[in-house]
Design an enzyme around this catalytic site. Structure first.
Site, PDB file in Angstrom:
ATOM      1  CE  LYS A   1     -17.446 -10.154  -2.449  1.00 24.83           C
ATOM      2  NZ  LYS A   1     -18.449  -9.613  -3.381  1.00 24.83           N
TER       3      LYS A   1
ATOM      4  CG  ASP B   1     -17.733  -8.880   3.860  1.00 24.89           C
ATOM      5  OD1 ASP B   1     -17.157  -9.174   2.791  1.00 24.89           O
ATOM      6  OD2 ASP B   1     -18.921  -8.508   3.913  1.00 24.89           O
TER       7      ASP B   1
ATOM      8  CB  THR C   1     -15.332  -5.714  -3.504  1.00 31.08           C
ATOM      9  OG1 THR C   1     -14.902  -4.796  -2.497  1.00 31.08           O
ATOM     10  CG2 THR C   1     -16.670  -6.296  -3.101  1.00 31.08           C
TER      11      THR C   1
ATOM     12  NE  ARG D   1     -26.222  -6.848  -1.654  1.00 29.47           N
ATOM     13  CZ  ARG D   1     -24.898  -6.877  -1.521  1.00 29.47           C
ATOM     14  NH1 ARG D   1     -24.137  -6.087  -2.250  1.00 29.47           N
ATOM     15  NH2 ARG D   1     -24.337  -7.693  -0.663  1.00 29.47           N
TER      16      ARG D   1
END
Ligand SMILES: Nc1ncnc2c1ncn2[C@@H]1O[C@H](COP(=O)(O)OP(=O)(O)OP(=O)(O)O)[C@@H](O)[C@H]1O
Ligand SMILES: [Mg+2]
Length: 340
Positions: A78, A123, A172, A232
């Site tokens: 993202k 975020d 998330t 990740r």
């Protein structure tokens, strides 16, 4: 849940440290390995295509593109997308997070200081308070900010014109985002999904090249298959295998990879002791379910939010558990895994 101290997912929940066996140093790795051009951003072609059309159309019109929102599990790209949007538009990116914007003055300071035409990346945007969300709406719709001057009966509202900007939100926890805020993302709300092994292999290959490592196809495939379908995690695992090889003076081969994973408590599917404990608790403590999330989280000494958003998505993807209105249930595949 117990796990090796370095790889503990204790601090999951905030975007800063979210993700299974991702530790503080991995944030630096994120920055080093972040895709810098579209071609390096692997997979998610549906999202990429849509964004590219949105950006090209806006560029042609000479306008700012409409606001967009990305949601999905930690580590699936993202933030990387937000950076690519700014690079594509050749504009500055201002990064902040929902939790950092506590007061109206924080939001006003951020918005009024934006360079005209820049991207504001918020975020974990679901963490914005209701009050801040309300202030943000006119900023998103008409590019204005309502500021209240004074207090009590003499208080008055002044409308401040803001520099044009594009908001890129990321979360998330899509279910925690209010629907009025969701509806303000006129450019689109995009779900980023887990990655195929093939896509992960492409990501690991590039990361190995950036880090100056030589890794065979077999090693790359092995790392991909243990990376919980998450870029990740793949990069973090690659780095750990490299570290293990360095410390033990070994080549980066499949044996080294296996030994490193064994040391970190990661099995062939990328599951950790914590995942296993989740499944075992569901089996023995709740007779395989259905178990309510709160009862299950309490038995695991975890908070329900982490259980739901960090452990369960990958177990669901593997088909080891099922979620229904009655709770969580261990599937036949999940039971078979526990027998191995
Ligand atoms: N599609 C992709 N192609 C190549 N690399 C990727 C991709 N997505 C993610 N990565 C790699 O994974 C790292 C983590 O991705 P990123 O920070 O964008 O995830 P995120 O979804 O923002 O996670 P979080 O929810 O924790 O903030 C990046 O630095 C990059 O190296
Ligand atoms: Mg991020």
């Amino acid at each position: 849940m117990s796990s090796t101290p370095e790889l503990s997912p204790r601090s999951v929940g905030s975007s800063e440290e979210s993700g299974v066996f991702v530790v503080r140093g991995d944030r630096q790795l994120d920055a080093t390995l972040r895709p810098s051009v579209w071609d390096e951003y692997v997979g998610q072609s549906h999202v990429k295509n849509n964004i590219q059309v949105l950006l090209s159309a806006a560029k042609k019109r000479g306008d700012m593109p409409e606001h967009v929102l990305f949601y999905g599990p930690p580590g699936v790209g993202k933030t990387s997308l937000a950076h690519l949007v700014a690079t594509a538009l050749e504009v500055p990116l201002k990064t902040t997070s929902g939790v950092a914007i506590e007061r109206a003055a924080d939001l006003a300071a951020i918005l009024t200081n934006l360079e005209p035409g820049s991207i504001l990346f918020i975020d974990e945007i679901h963490q914005l308070s209701h009050k801040i969300e309300e202030l943000l709406y006119p900023a998103l719709e008409s590019g204005t900010l309502d500021i209240v001057l004074g207090r009590g009966p003499s208080a008055r509202t002044v409308e401040l014109a803001l520099p044009p900007f594009m908001l890129v939100g990321a979360t998330t926890r899509m279910s925690q985002l209010s629907s009025p805020l969701r509806s303000r993302f006129g450019g689109g709300v995009f779900q980023l999904d887990f990655y195929s092994d093939e896509d992960l292999c492409a990501i690991i290959k590039r990361s190995a090249a950036v880090l100056g490592l030589t890794a065979s196809e077999e090693v790359i495939e092995m790392i991909a298959s243990r990376s919980r379908a998450t870029p990740r995690v793949a990069n973090a695992l690659l780095k750990r295998v490299r570290d293990y090889a360095q410390v033990h003076e070994r080549e980066i081969d499949t044996k080294t990879c296996e030994l490193a994973c064994e040391m970190f408590g990661i099995d062939q599917l990328g599951l950790t002791k914590d995942d296993r404990r989740y499944l075992e608790t569901l089996l023995t403590g709740f007779k395989g379910g259905p178990a309510g999330i709160r009862a299950l989280a309490s038995a695991l000494h975890e908070d329900p939010d982490s259980v739901e958003h960090v452990y369960e998505p990958y177990l669901l993807r593997l088909g080891f558990i099922e979620r229904s209105s009655q709770g969580r249930r261990l599937t036949q595949t999940g039971r078979e895994y526990l027998r191995t």
